[in-house]
Design a protein around this motif. Structure first.
Motif, PDB file in Angstrom:
ATOM      1  N   HIS A 230      39.461  34.321  -4.250  1.00 36.48           N
ATOM      2  CA  HIS A 230      38.517  35.605  -4.132  1.00 36.48           C
ATOM      3  C   HIS A 230      39.056  36.665  -3.600  1.00 36.48           C
ATOM      4  N   ASP A 231      39.914  36.466  -2.493  1.00 37.58           N
ATOM      5  CA  ASP A 231      40.514  37.581  -1.625  1.00 37.58           C
ATOM      6  C   ASP A 231      41.454  38.200  -2.372  1.00 37.58           C
ATOM      7  N   ARG A 232      41.911  37.603  -3.278  1.00 37.58           N
ATOM      8  CA  ARG A 232      42.983  38.286  -3.965  1.00 37.58           C
ATOM      9  C   ARG A 232      42.937  38.580  -5.441  1.00 37.58           C
ATOM     10  N   CYS A 233      41.384  38.357  -5.769  1.00 34.58           N
ATOM     11  CA  CYS A 233      41.196  38.334  -7.339  1.00 34.58           C
ATOM     12  C   CYS A 233      41.111  40.015  -7.610  1.00 34.58           C
ATOM     13  N   TYR A 234      41.759  40.166  -8.696  1.00 34.45           N
ATOM     14  CA  TYR A 234      41.473  41.505  -9.290  1.00 34.45           C
ATOM     15  C   TYR A 234      39.946  41.923  -9.591  1.00 34.45           C
ATOM     16  N   ARG A 235      39.083  40.936  -9.853  1.00 33.30           N
ATOM     17  CA  ARG A 235      37.757  41.222 -10.139  1.00 33.30           C
ATOM     18  C   ARG A 235      36.689  41.298  -8.796  1.00 33.30           C
ATOM     19  N   ARG A 236      37.500  41.293  -7.641  1.00 39.63           N
ATOM     20  CA  ARG A 236      36.880  41.155  -6.337  1.00 39.63           C
ATOM     21  C   ARG A 236      35.930  42.726  -6.141  1.00 39.63           C
ATOM     22  N   PRO A 237      36.422  43.739  -6.521  1.00 42.18           N
ATOM     23  CA  PRO A 237      35.742  45.114  -6.522  1.00 42.18           C
ATOM     24  C   PRO A 237      34.506  44.843  -7.162  1.00 42.18           C
ATOM     25  N   PHE A 238      34.270  43.980  -8.183  1.00 44.42           N
ATOM     26  CA  PHE A 238      32.949  43.977  -8.857  1.00 44.42           C
ATOM     27  C   PHE A 238      32.071  43.242  -8.198  1.00 44.42           C
ATOM     28  N   TYR A 239      32.343  42.229  -7.472  1.00 42.98           N
ATOM     29  CA  TYR A 239      31.719  41.232  -6.516  1.00 42.98           C
ATOM     30  C   TYR A 239      31.250  42.235  -5.240  1.00 42.98           C
ATOM     31  N   ASP A 240      32.186  43.120  -4.834  1.00 40.95           N
ATOM     32  CA  ASP A 240      31.576  43.984  -3.905  1.00 40.95           C
ATOM     33  C   ASP A 240      30.607  45.032  -4.244  1.00 40.95           C
ATOM     34  N   GLN A 241      30.494  45.359  -5.376  1.00 43.16           N
ATOM     35  CA  GLN A 241      29.603  46.208  -6.109  1.00 43.16           C
ATOM     36  C   GLN A 241      28.299  45.356  -6.547  1.00 43.16           C
ATOM     37  N   GLY A 242      28.354  44.272  -6.748  1.00 40.30           N
ATOM     38  CA  GLY A 242      27.295  43.658  -7.123  1.00 40.30           C
ATOM     39  C   GLY A 242      27.047  43.539  -8.531  1.00 40.30           C
ATOM     40  N   LYS A 243      28.413  43.619  -9.130  1.00 39.04           N
ATOM     41  CA  LYS A 243      28.362  43.652 -10.742  1.00 39.04           C
ATOM     42  C   LYS A 243      29.041  42.281 -11.286  1.00 39.04           C
ATOM     43  N   PHE A 244      27.966  41.573 -11.794  1.00 36.44           N
ATOM     44  CA  PHE A 244      28.379  40.106 -12.248  1.00 36.44           C
ATOM     45  C   PHE A 244      28.091  39.852 -13.703  1.00 36.44           C
ATOM     46  N   ALA A 245      29.005  38.970 -14.470  1.00 39.05           N
ATOM     47  CA  ALA A 245      28.909  38.629 -15.540  1.00 39.05           C
ATOM     48  C   ALA A 245      27.777  37.242 -15.370  1.00 39.05           C
ATOM     49  N   LYS A 246      26.689  37.445 -16.165  1.00 37.21           N
ATOM     50  CA  LYS A 246      25.507  36.345 -16.313  1.00 37.21           C
ATOM     51  C   LYS A 246      25.597  35.320 -17.300  1.00 37.21           C
TER      52      LYS A 246
ATOM     53  N   VAL B 165      31.693  35.982   5.521  1.00 34.38           N
ATOM     54  CA  VAL B 165      32.124  37.201   4.599  1.00 34.38           C
ATOM     55  C   VAL B 165      33.607  37.783   5.215  1.00 34.38           C
ATOM     56  N   GLN B 166      33.528  37.822   6.474  1.00 39.26           N
ATOM     57  CA  GLN B 166      34.517  38.715   7.269  1.00 39.26           C
ATOM     58  C   GLN B 166      35.938  37.887   7.361  1.00 39.26           C
ATOM     59  N   HIS B 167      35.893  36.483   7.303  1.00 42.60           N
ATOM     60  CA  HIS B 167      36.868  35.641   7.601  1.00 42.60           C
ATOM     61  C   HIS B 167      37.223  35.484   9.037  1.00 42.60           C
ATOM     62  N   LEU B 168      36.177  35.222   9.692  1.00 42.88           N
ATOM     63  CA  LEU B 168      36.725  35.490  11.208  1.00 42.88           C
ATOM     64  C   LEU B 168      36.568  34.026  11.739  1.00 42.88           C
ATOM     65  N   LEU B 170      37.071  30.959  11.722  1.00 42.51           N
ATOM     66  CA  LEU B 170      37.391  29.671  10.864  1.00 42.51           C
ATOM     67  C   LEU B 170      37.490  29.794   9.329  1.00 42.51           C
ATOM     68  N   PRO B 171      38.156  28.943   8.668  1.00 45.86           N
ATOM     69  CA  PRO B 171      38.275  29.126   7.125  1.00 45.86           C
ATOM     70  C   PRO B 171      36.833  29.372   6.401  1.00 45.86           C
ATOM     71  N   TYR B 172      36.881  30.339   5.384  1.00 51.62           N
ATOM     72  CA  TYR B 172      35.738  30.643   4.895  1.00 51.62           C
ATOM     73  C   TYR B 172      34.664  29.538   4.549  1.00 51.62           C
ATOM     74  N   THR B 173      35.493  28.572   3.766  1.00 55.13           N
ATOM     75  CA  THR B 173      34.546  27.218   3.117  1.00 55.13           C
ATOM     76  C   THR B 173      33.710  26.658   4.632  1.00 55.13           C
ATOM     77  N   LEU B 174      34.565  26.404   5.730  1.00 55.06           N
ATOM     78  CA  LEU B 174      33.791  25.965   6.725  1.00 55.06           C
ATOM     79  C   LEU B 174      32.672  26.713   7.317  1.00 55.06           C
ATOM     80  N   MET B 175      33.007  28.139   7.395  1.00 59.90           N
ATOM     81  CA  MET B 175      32.123  28.953   7.887  1.00 59.90           C
ATOM     82  C   MET B 175      30.853  29.292   6.839  1.00 59.90           C
ATOM     83  N   LEU B 176      31.278  29.343   5.753  1.00 60.67           N
ATOM     84  CA  LEU B 176      30.241  29.296   4.968  1.00 60.67           C
ATOM     85  C   LEU B 176      28.995  28.010   4.896  1.00 60.67           C
ATOM     86  N   ALA B 177      29.634  26.748   4.891  1.00 59.10           N
ATOM     87  CA  ALA B 177      28.963  25.622   5.270  1.00 59.10           C
ATOM     88  C   ALA B 177      28.174  25.708   6.456  1.00 59.10           C
TER      89      ALA B 177
END
Lengths: 359, 219
Positions: A230-246, B165-168, B170-177
Motif C-alpha cells: 500500500h505504501d509503495r503502490c502507485y495507486r496510493r494517491p487515489f486512496y488518499d483522495q478517496g477515489k475508489f473502484a467500486k 495510518v502514520q505507521h508509528l 508498531l507494524p500497520y497490521t498490528l496497529m490496525l488490529a
C-alpha cells in the motif's frame, strides 16, 4: 561450468560492466551502501558455485516456476544457473536412484557448507505420510538435510508459514520450516510465489558477506519486506483522495483508482511487488487491476475474503439479529419490572391524615 | 496468534461480539429509559417565551451568559473534539465502507490528509480537556472513575487509528488490529456508561425543557 562465476558469465556474453551494474542495482535494492555493490560483484564473480540443495515438500511447484521462468534470459537467471544446484527434482535430469544418490553425495561432500532451499510445507499428520519422497517423510528428510546446512532458505509462503496446505482446517497438519528447525539460520522468502529478484538478492548477499541479510520479526529480509504494498503502490494517491473502484469494471477501475474497496490487502502486506514488479518489470497484480491477496503474510488464506475491504467485517455478523431481539426483550422486561415496582409502591403508600399526626 | 490472525479475529468474531453487545445494550437502555415515564403535572400550564422542549435542545448547545469566559476549555475544547470525532468517524473512507457494509448506507468520504489533521486536532483538544479536568479542583473533585475511563476508551480509538495510518510504533497490521479492538471496547462500554449520551442527549434535553416549560421556565 566449473571456475569463477564471472568466467561463465563472460562466456554467456555478459560483460563485466553489465555485471557490475547489476550488482550495484541489487545492492541499492537491498538498501546496502554503494560500496556493497562492488564488494558483491567481486565476491560473486570469484565465487565457486556454492552447493545448493532444493527440497520440495507439500508444494505446487509454483515457486520453481516463478524462479526459473519469469526471468530466464536475465542475469538473475544465469546466477541462479551458476549455483551448483545439486538436487532439484523438477529441474534435474536424474530420477529415482540417481537423484537420491546426487542428494546424498551433495550432503556428504559439502557437509556444513551447503545452502538448503525448501519449498512447500511439512505435513505432520499421520506420521508425515501425506508427503513422502523415496519412501521417507518430508519431516525426516528436512531434519536430515538441515543437519549439514549452513543456512536454510524457506522459499514461498508454504515453507515460510505453512501457506495454503496449512489453511483451515489444515487436513495434513502442515507446518513451516521454522516450526521444526530451530538451530539453523533460516530466511523466509514468502510469496505465492515469491519474487525472483528477492531470491537472487538473498543469494548474492550470502555469497558476498557469508551471512543472511537482516531479517524482520517474521524472518523475512527487511530490504524486500520492509514496506507494505500500500505504501509503495502507485495507486496510493487515489486512496488518499478517496477515489475508489467500486467494481472491477466501473469508471474508477478504468481510471486506475484505488482497489481498497474491492478487498486489496496491500495495507497489511509486506512485499516488494510494487517496486520490483513482475515478469521483468512488466506489471504486477495491482497494476493489472486486481487487489493484493496478501500472499506473503502468514495465514493469508484465512484472513477473510480476498474481495472484502480490510475495514469491513471478515465474516457476516451473526449475533446482531439475536442481540436485537434479546436487547429489546430485556428492555421491555425491565420496563414492566419498573412499572410493577412503581405500582407496588403506589399501593403500599399510606396517606397520612391529620388524625395520624395528632396521635 | 500472529498479527494477521489477530486482525482477522477483531474483524470477525471480535466485531460480531462487540456489535452484538452494543445493539443489545442500546435497545435495552433505550426501552428502559423511555418507558420510565413521570407522573403527570396536574398544575395549570404556564407559558413563557422560549420555554419548550425544542428550545432547550438548541439552547443547551450554547454556553449560558458568562459561562464561556468562566469555563472556556469545557466549551471550546468540548466543541472541537466532538466535531473532530464526527469528522474522523464519519468522514474517513474506510469507516464509511464499514457502515455501508453493515447498513447499506453510504456517503462520500473526505480526503485522508484532512481527516488526519482532524484526528490530531481532536486528540489535542481531548488532552487539553483532560488536563483541565485534572487541573481544576472542582472538576477533579466531581470526577469519578467513569469519567477517566470513558475519556480513555474514546481517546484510544483515535490514537491507535492515527498511529496506524502514520505507521508509528508498531507494524500497520498490528496497529490496525489494536485500533479495531479499541473501537470494539468502546462499543461494548458505550451503552452502559455516560457515553450513552450519544443516544439520550437530545431526548433528555427535550424532557427537561418540556417539564420546565410547563412551569413557565425557559431552561
Amino acid at each position: 561450468m566449473q571456475g569463477p562465476l564471472i568466467d561463465t558469465l563472460v562466456r554467456q556474453g555478459v560483460s563485466r560492466r553489465t555485471f557490475l551494474k547489476y550488482c550495484a542495482t541489487l545492492a541499492s535494492m537491498m538498501a546496502l551502501p554503494p560500496t556493497a555493490g562492488r564488494a558483491m560483484a567481486e565476491a560473486m564473480a570469484a565465487s565457486r558455485r556454492p552447493s545448493v540443495i532444493w527440497l520440495p515438500f507439500q508444494e505446487c511447484t509454483g515457486c520453481t516456476e516463478s524462479i526459473t521462468r519469469s526471468h530466464s534470459p536475465t542475469i538473475e537467471g544465469m546466477i541462479f544457473d551458476m549455483i551448483s544446484l545439486d538436487y532439484q527434482e523438477t529441474l534435474m535430469a536424474a530420477a529415482g536412484f540417481q537423484a537420491e544418490e546426487a542428494l546424498h553425495n551433495a550432503m556428504k561432500d559439502n557437509f556444513g557448507k551447503y545452502l538448503l532451499i525448501i519449498d512447500g510445507s511439512i505435513p505432520l499428520g499421520v506420521d508425515g505420510a501425506y508427503s513422502c519422497i523415496a519412501g521417507r517423510s518430508n519431516l525426516d528428510l528436512l531434519k536430515d538435510a538441515a543437519k549439514g546446512a549452513a543456512a536454510i532458505v524457506a522459499m514461498g509462503s508454504c515453507a515460510s508459514y505453512g501457506g495454503i496446505p496449512k489453511a483451515n482446517p489444515n487436513p495434513t497438519g502442515a507446518v513451516s520450516v521454522s516450526d521444526i528447525i530451530k538451530d539453523k539460520p533460516i530466511v523466509n522468502i514468502p510469496g505465492c510465489p515469491p519474487i525472483p529478484v528477492v531470491m537472487t538478492g538473498v543469494l548474492a548477499h550470502y555469497l558476498t558477506f557469508g551471512s543472511l541479510p537482516e531479517l524482520d520479526d517474521k524472518g523475512r529480509p527487511k530490504a524486500f519486506y520492509g514496506e507494505t504494498i500500500h505504501d509503495r503502490c502507485y495507486r496510493r494517491p487515489f486512496y488518499d483522495q478517496g477515489k475508489f473502484a467500486k467494481t472491477f469494471d466501473d469508471e474508477g477501475a478504468r481510471n486506475g483508482w484505488c482497489l481498497f474497496e474491492l478487498g486489496c490487502k496491500g495495507p497489511v502486506t509486506y512485499n516488494a511487488c510494487a517496486t520490483t514488479k513482475w515478469n521483468g518489470g512488466t506489471s504486477w497484480p495491482v497494476e493489472s487491476g486486481h487487489g493484493c491477496l496478501g500472499c506473503s503474510e502468514p495465514d493469508f488464506w484465512d484472513a477473510g475474503s480476498f474481495y472484502k475491504a480490510l475495514s469491513t467485517p471478515a465474516n457476516p455478523l451473526k449475533l446482531a439479529a439475536t442481540a436485537t431481539v434479546v436487547g429489546a426483550a430485556a428492555g421491555v422486561a425491565v420496563s414492566f419490572a419498573n412499572r410493577a415496582k412503581k405500582d407496588a409502591a403506589k399501593k403500599a403508600h399510606q396517606p397520612v391524615t391529620l388524625a395520624d399526626l395528632e396521635k | 496468534m500472529n498479527d494477521l490472525q489477530f486482525l482477522t479475529w477483531v474483524r470477525g468474531p471480535g466485531l460480531d461480539i462487540a456489535v452484538g453487545i452494543f445493539v443489545l445494550g442500546v435497545l435495552w437502555r433505550l426501552f428502559e429509559i423511555y418507558s420510565l415515564g413521570r407522573k403527570p403535572d396536574l398544575a395549570a400550564p404556564r407559558h413563557a417565551d422560549g420555554a419548550s422542549g425544542l428550545h432547550t435542545v438548541f439552547r443547551r448547545s450554547l454556553p449560558p451568559h458568562g459561562m464561556l469566559k468562566r469555563s472556556p476549555v469545557s466549551y471550546i475544547g468540548g466543541y472541537i473534539f466532538h466535531i473532530g470525532l464526527a469528522i474522523v468517524v464519519f468522514g474517513f473512507a474506510p469507516h464509511i465502507l464499514l457502515v455501508k457494509n453493515l447498513t447499506g448506507v453510504s456517503w462520500p468520504g473526505l480526503p485522508s490528509q484532512f481527516v488526519d489533521l482532524a484526528a490530531v486536532v481532536t486528540m489535542a483538544a481531548m488532552v487539553v480537556v483532560l488536563f483541565d479536568r485534572f487541573n481544576k479542583p472542582v472538576k477533579r473533585f466531581l470526577s469519578t472513575f467513569e469519567d477517566w475511563f470513558t475519556w480513555a476508551v474514546t481517546f484510544l480509538p483515535v490514537l491507535t487509528g492515527w498511529m496506524a495510518v502514520q505507521h508509528l510504533l508498531l507494524p500497520y497490521t498490528l496497529m490496525l488490529a489494536l485500533h479495531i479492538l479499541s473501537v470494539e471496547i468502546l462499543l461494548v462500554v458505550l451503552p452502559f456508561t455516560k457515553l450513552f449520551h450519544v443516544f439520550t442527549l437530545f431526548g433528555s434535553r427535550w424532557f427537561n425543557g418540556k417539564a420546565n416549560a410547563h412551569k413557565g421556565v425557559p431552561v
